[in-house]
Design an enzyme around this catalytic site. Structure first.
Site, PDB file in Angstrom:
ATOM      1  N   GLY A 165       0.885  -1.171   0.000  1.00 28.52           N
ATOM      2  CA  GLY A 165       0.000   0.000   0.000  1.00 28.52           C
ATOM      3  C   GLY A 165       0.911   1.205   0.000  1.00 28.52           C
ATOM      4  CD  GLU A 166       2.612   5.691  -0.569  1.00 31.74           C
ATOM      5  OE1 GLU A 166       2.385   5.148  -1.665  1.00 31.74           O
ATOM      6  OE2 GLU A 166       3.746   6.137  -0.257  1.00 31.74           O
ATOM      7  CB  SER A 167       5.349   2.636   3.917  1.00 27.37           C
ATOM      8  OG  SER A 167       6.059   3.594   3.172  1.00 27.37           O
ATOM      9  CB  CYS A 192       5.118  -3.829  -1.355  1.00 26.50           C
ATOM     10  SG  CYS A 192       5.614  -2.652  -2.612  1.00 26.50           S
ATOM     11  NE  ARG A 211       8.256   5.296   1.050  1.00 25.95           N
ATOM     12  CZ  ARG A 211       7.448   6.359   1.189  1.00 25.95           C
ATOM     13  NH1 ARG A 211       7.855   7.409   1.843  1.00 25.95           N
ATOM     14  NH2 ARG A 211       6.233   6.338   0.661  1.00 25.95           N
ATOM     15  CB  ILE A 224       3.009  -2.047  -7.571  1.00 27.33           C
ATOM     16  CG1 ILE A 224       2.409  -3.203  -8.362  1.00 27.33           C
ATOM     17  CG2 ILE A 224       2.207  -0.769  -7.784  1.00 27.33           C
ATOM     18  CD1 ILE A 224       1.022  -3.627  -7.921  1.00 27.33           C
ATOM     19  NE  ARG A 225       3.749   4.766  -6.216  1.00 29.39           N
ATOM     20  CZ  ARG A 225       4.417   5.780  -5.664  1.00 29.39           C
ATOM     21  NH1 ARG A 225       5.336   6.423  -6.318  1.00 29.39           N
ATOM     22  NH2 ARG A 225       4.137   6.165  -4.446  1.00 29.39           N
ATOM     23  CG  HIS A 246       2.303  -6.196  -4.412  1.00 28.63           C
ATOM     24  ND1 HIS A 246       1.373  -5.749  -3.501  1.00 28.63           N
ATOM     25  CD2 HIS A 246       3.063  -5.127  -4.714  1.00 28.63           C
ATOM     26  CE1 HIS A 246       1.557  -4.468  -3.264  1.00 28.63           C
ATOM     27  NE2 HIS A 246       2.577  -4.064  -3.991  1.00 28.63           N
ATOM     28  CD  GLU A 288      -0.183  -8.765  -2.345  1.00 29.10           C
ATOM     29  OE1 GLU A 288       0.909  -9.346  -2.276  1.00 29.10           O
ATOM     30  OE2 GLU A 288      -0.289  -7.522  -2.433  1.00 29.10           O
TER      31      GLU A 288
END
Ligand code: GLN
Length: 198
Positions: A50-52, A82, A109, A136-137, A172, A174
């Site tokens: 997600g976004e840490s 991630c 990051r 992803i990023r 990821h 998942e």
């Protein structure tokens, strides 16, 4: 007995982790508030992508940060993917922020820059063979301490590692149908449960 895995569900790709874990016959508990941690006897925990920065902020606001950190330090098996990897890193490159900081590694990051923000590849994961990896990023791990085992590399960068009860991937797992990483994690959960009983 079925394993009970908590999946942090405050932001990010938690539903996909639950789907993967259910395929492997585990009970999943969505963790959104402190009582979700105390009302169940968790055998393991997933910190999703997600976004840490957002997840870190929500963890503190929802008063999940301290109890989760304590559980990790006490040895609860945890899979950080991630953003979850970033939450566990003891140091983030060019950043003063530290979240749980329990795993002895330096994470960068958005390490692949904007050009190559997202990509899919395949690489060896531990001794489990070729595994599909969705980035992803994504961060990668710039360096690890002596107590950290490297599980996978892509283009010479460390993208998966383990330190005692903590497993991290910068990709990821998942988001593909491949269950290698979740199976690896559940084997660790099983081993830790045996150690506790002994
Ligand atoms: N770029 C995100 C971060 O810095 C991580 C991306 C992800 O989890 N897919 O937290």
């Amino acid at each position: 007995m079925k394993q009970t895995i908590g999946v942090l569900a405050v932001q990010g790709a938690f539903e996909e982790h639950i789907k993967a874990l259910k395929k492997l016959d585990t009970d999943c508990i969505e963790i959104r508030k402190p009582s979700d941690l105390t009302n169940h006897s968790l055998d393991g925990l997933v910190l999703p992508g997600g976004e840490s920065t957002v997840i870190g902020k929500l963890l503190r606001e929802l008063e999940l940060f301290e109890p989760i950190k304590k559980m990790i330090i006490e040895g609860l098996p945890v899979l950080g993917t991630c953003a979850g990897l970033i939450l566990l890193a003891s140091k983030i490159t060019e950043d003063e922020t530290i979240h749980f900081g329990t795993m002895n590694m330096v994470a960068r990051r958005n390490a692949y820059g904007r050009q190559l923000g997202s990509f899919v590849t395949e690489a060896e994961f531990d001794a489990c063979g070729k595994t599909p990896m969705v980035f992803i990023r994504a961060p990668y791990i710039e360096s690890v301490g002596v107590d950290v085992e490297i599980l996978a590399r892509v283009d010479n960068h460390i993208v998966a590692a383990r330190q005692n009860n903590m497993v991290v991937t910068s990709f990821h797992p998942e988001l593909t149908a491949d269950l290698t990483v979740h199976q690896y994690f559940l084997r660790l959960v099983q081993q830790k449960a045996k150690t506790c009983v002994a």
